[in-house]
Design an enzyme around this catalytic site. Structure first.
Site, PDB file in Angstrom:
ATOM      1  CB  THR A   1      -0.902   0.023   1.251  1.00 15.47           C
ATOM      2  OG1 THR A   1      -0.110  -0.371   2.368  1.00 15.47           O
ATOM      3  CG2 THR A   1      -2.073  -0.935   1.105  1.00 15.47           C
ATOM      4  CG  ASP A   2       5.186   1.111   0.782  1.00 18.32           C
ATOM      5  OD1 ASP A   2       4.831   0.440  -0.212  1.00 18.32           O
ATOM      6  OD2 ASP A   2       6.323   0.991   1.306  1.00 18.32           O
TER       7      ASP A   2
ATOM      8  CB  SER B   1      18.853  -6.661   6.568  1.00 20.19           C
ATOM      9  OG  SER B   1      18.762  -7.152   5.247  1.00 20.19           O
TER      10      SER B   1
ATOM     11  N   GLY C   1      12.990 -10.576   4.702  1.00 22.51           N
ATOM     12  CA  GLY C   1      11.893  -9.616   4.592  1.00 22.51           C
ATOM     13  C   GLY C   1      11.752  -8.768   5.847  1.00 22.51           C
TER      14      GLY C   1
ATOM     15  CG  ASP D   1      10.670  -1.649   4.060  1.00 23.71           C
ATOM     16  OD1 ASP D   1       9.512  -1.807   4.498  1.00 23.71           O
ATOM     17  OD2 ASP D   1      11.125  -2.276   3.085  1.00 23.71           O
TER      18      ASP D   1
ATOM     19  CD  GLU E   1      16.140  -0.954  -0.968  1.00 25.70           C
ATOM     20  OE1 GLU E   1      16.695  -0.542   0.068  1.00 25.70           O
ATOM     21  OE2 GLU E   1      15.916  -2.143  -1.167  1.00 25.70           O
TER      22      GLU E   1
END
Ligand code: GLA
Length: 381
Positions: free
Chosen positions: A39-40, A127, A124, A172, A160
């Protein structure tokens, strides 16, 4: 927050590698998501919490180039800001976030960094986000800049996206940067507003690693994102966050697959907001249903679960009943399952998992009971 042993390991490695003491030590935690999956990047809601595992970075200003020692791999990287970012292992994440800070002019010229972490990799549990945020915080602090934690998360996400090839959303990195101890964080991924949601004292968070390796995850992840964006365009919306049940009902011309993808996002957003309410009200029966529905939606509409994980989730749901809930957590195609359950039942449920679930990788099942931890920060050097 990483374990004390990891902090000690970083300090020792710094003294051995570079001699003397670091100027500062920063840490950033990994995360687990209670609910709100995929959803993000649709500008929606997520409800993650930081786990009591993380990445620790000891840092010192020195010289004219950057030296980074990864204690976990016994590998060193050495570079200057002029070099392009390339490579695909831990170096890429480190160079990526540093390149972002250089662009913002918040990095000192030369520095020595030592990194160690205790977030299980490929599970998941983010990290990589914890690595990016920990390095970013250490470098900004070395430069004497009080970086805004939301800004830091955005830079880590861009690192990322641009250097690690994953079109991930902000969850995250943002929870790693901004989590609060003993709270989950309800994040509105459009406004980036974070609302702490207290975790009831008697509820434990259980993380069970499925033992399913996560192969080719980035391409499947990026494909889901494209499908969602295409569905939003079809509806004439900025993002699926803005879609309502009516959009799904009258989705003329939208193919069945795109419609199911969109349905996952629309229903998951609603579940996430409801789960935050249920959590603060201690309504475990409601949480149980919401987590079960979330899992079904990931399985049938978004198609990101795998049979072994479905089996593990079913086992946990049978054991826990209405006293909590269970679902796959994270990007999917492997990784971990999260369960909420009464603290008093942790040992019994963990034993039921050990007895009843055989991880496909043939290894013993990994179970972690975690406390919601605080987000990134400095530790005393
Ligand atoms: C990965 C991504 C996040 C989020 C989740 C799925 O963890 O990094 O941005 O999209 O998958 O909810």
């Amino acid at each position: 927050m990483a374990e004390q042993a990891t902090i000690e390991r970083v300090k020792r490695a710094f003294a051995e590698r570079f001699g003397g003491e670091p100027d500062l030590i920063a840490q950033a935690p990994g995360r687990v998501n209670l609910i709100g999956e995929h959803t993000d990047y649709n500008d929606g809601f997520v409800l993650p919490l930081a786990i009591d595992r993380g990445t620790v970075v000891a840092a010192r200003r020195a010289g004219a180039d950057v030296r980074v020692y990864a204690a976990d791999f016994d590998q060193e990287d050495r570079f200057t800001f002029a070099e392009p970012v390339e490579g695909s292992d831990w170096r890429n994440y480190v160079r990526g976030i540093i390149a972002m800070l250089v662009e913002e002019e918040i990095a000192p010229q030369g520095m020595e960094l030592v990194i160690a972490g205790d977030v299980p990799q490929g599970a998941g549990l983010s990290s990589s986000a914890s690595l990016e945020v920990a390095v970013g915080l250490a470098v900004a602090k070395l430069a004497g800049v009080e970086i805004d934690m939301t800004r830091l998360a955005q830079l880590a996400q861009r690192a990322e996206n641009e250097f690690a090839g994953c079109a991930c959303g902000i969850m995250d990195q943002l929870v790693s940067a901004r989590a609060e101890a003993e709270q989950a964080l309800l994040i509105d991924c459009r406004t980036l507003e974070c609302r702490p949601v207290p975790m009831p004292d008697d509820l434990a968070v259980l993380i069970v690693h499925s033992g399913v390796e996560r192969g080719l995850v980035d391409s499947a992840y990026n494909e889901r994102r494209q499908q969602c964006e295409a569905a939003a365009r079809h509806f004439g919306l900025a993002a699926l966050r803005d879609a309502e049940a009516e959009h799904l009902e009258t989705a003329d011309g939208l193919d069945a697959l795109a419609r199911r993808r969109a349905r996952h996002v629309v229903t998951e957003n609603a579940r996430t907001v409801q789960a935050a309410e249920a959590l603060s009200g201690g309504d475990t029966a409601r949480l149980s249903t919401l987590m079960a529905d979330s899992h079904l939606s990931m399985r049938d509409d978004f198609e990101i679960t795998v049979p072994a994980i479905d089996e593990l989730v079913a086992l946990l749901q049978r054991e826990i009943g209405e006293e909590g809930g269970a679902r796959m957590t994270g990007g999917g195609f492997g990784g971990c399952v999260i369960a909420l359950l009464p603290r008093s039942r942790v040992d019994q449920v963990a034993q039921a998992v050990r007895d009843g679930y055989r991880p496909p990788n043939g290894k013993p099942v990994l179970i972690h009971v975690c406390r919601p931890a605080a987000g990134a920060g400095l530790l005393s050097a």
